[in-house]
Design a protein around this motif. Structure first.
Motif, PDB file in Angstrom:
ATOM      1  N   LEU A  14      -2.294  -8.975  -1.339  1.00 33.97           N
ATOM      2  CA  LEU A  14      -2.785 -10.343  -1.224  1.00 33.97           C
ATOM      3  C   LEU A  14      -4.297 -10.394  -1.423  1.00 33.97           C
ATOM      4  N   PHE A  15      -5.001  -9.378  -0.905  1.00 31.17           N
ATOM      5  CA  PHE A  15      -6.441  -9.239  -1.102  1.00 31.17           C
ATOM      6  C   PHE A  15      -6.679  -7.882  -1.749  1.00 31.17           C
ATOM      7  N   ASP A  16      -7.292  -7.871  -2.945  1.00 32.00           N
ATOM      8  CA  ASP A  16      -7.457  -6.617  -3.676  1.00 32.00           C
ATOM      9  C   ASP A  16      -8.620  -5.800  -3.117  1.00 32.00           C
ATOM     10  N   VAL A  17      -8.807  -4.599  -3.673  1.00 35.48           N
ATOM     11  CA  VAL A  17      -9.808  -3.672  -3.141  1.00 35.48           C
ATOM     12  C   VAL A  17     -11.214  -4.257  -3.162  1.00 35.48           C
ATOM     13  N   PRO A  18     -11.696  -4.836  -4.275  1.00 36.30           N
ATOM     14  CA  PRO A  18     -13.052  -5.402  -4.234  1.00 36.30           C
ATOM     15  C   PRO A  18     -13.219  -6.486  -3.171  1.00 36.30           C
ATOM     16  N   THR A  19     -12.200  -7.325  -3.025  1.00 38.25           N
ATOM     17  CA  THR A  19     -12.272  -8.379  -2.016  1.00 38.25           C
ATOM     18  C   THR A  19     -12.330  -7.787  -0.614  1.00 38.25           C
TER      19      THR A  19
END
Length: 270
Positions: A204-209
């Motif tokens: 739902l939230f990727d690594v950069p986020t």
């Protein structure tokens, strides 16, 4: 490059694992310019430890939609749901996950783990995160589910010694393998029975986020680890079983399960 931390007759060291199964020892830590000592060991002759000893492990809950649904705990979060695991929960490949006394509902949770590099991370925008990522490894966010439900907050349920297997190595260049951390297959088996299967593209939230968001709250130091969440299929483990967590491009992290009375120092061999 695959960075390992290993035990040999001469002590504990960092090294680089090559394609021929040889571990080349390096001077000091692996951040910055790597300098080799000249010593090489067959992998079969050394013991791989957790590839890093983080000052903290920052974890993200409910980051796969299917896992949110299986837990039946409401809607997916509007922003990353953070919690911490202590450094003493970290163990390495082959070390035993120890079931706490009286517990009968300890679960496996395979996760992609992000290792922070020499720059650390503080107040980063998402587009700046790549420069602070040293590499990736595999984690098992072991959880005592009854305590998680009864306590409301998750420190006790997630924080027992041995509840954060990491390894077997840190891959510093997934791109060289033709892989992208944003879309890797992630699986877990228990005694070879498939339990979990997903892809990191389903986060739902990727690594950069995630790393950006965490860095707005706390400074991530070199070697700190961020766990990105687990796909659906979590389930119980018990003494005598074998848990294998696998991620495309990163290999497999295998740990046995033992009872609480297994003799060990805090955190295992780590």
């Amino acid at each position: 490059m695959r960075i390992v931390r290993f035990a040999s007759p001469s002590g504990m060291s960092f090294g680089v694992l090559d394609g021929d199964g040889q571990v080349a020892q390096i001077e000091g830590h692996p951040f910055g310019t790597i300098s080799f000592t000249g010593q090489r060991f067959p992998q079969a002759d050394v013991r791989l430890l957790s590839p890093i000893l983080p000052s903290k492990v920052v974890c993200v809950g409910k980051n796969y939609a299917e896992h949110v649904r299986e837990m039946n705990t409401g809607d997916a979060p509007e922003r990353p749901l953070l919690f911490l695991k202590p450094s003493t929960s970290v163990i390495g490949p082959g070390d035993a996950i120890r079931i706490p006394p009286g517990s009968t509902n300890v679960h496996h949770e395979v996760e992609l783990a992000v290792v922070i590099g020499a720059r650390g991370a503080r107040n980063l925008a998402p587009e700046q995160v790549a420069g602070s990522v040293f590499g990736y490894t595999i984690a098992n966010d072991v959880t005592e589910r009854d305590m998680q439900k009864s306590d409301g907050q998750w420190t006790r349920a997630k924080g027992f010694d041995s509840f954060c297997p990491l390894g077997p190595w840190i891959e510093t260049d997934l791109g060289a393998l033709g892989k992208d951390a944003g879309d890797l297959e992630i699986t877990c088996t228990v005694d070879a029975e498939p339990r979990q299967a997903g892809r990191t593209s389903q986060l739902l939230f990727d690594v950069p986020t995630l790393v950006s968001y965490i860095s707005q709250v706390m400074t991530l130091l070199p070697g700190d680890v961020v766990l990105t969440g687990t796909p659906a299929g979590v389930g119980p483990i018990s003494p005598g079983q074998r848990v294998e967590c696998s991620i495309e491009g990163l290999g497999s992290l295998v740990n046995g399960v033992s009872g609480a009375d297994t003799a060990s120092t805090a955190g295992g061999a780590r």
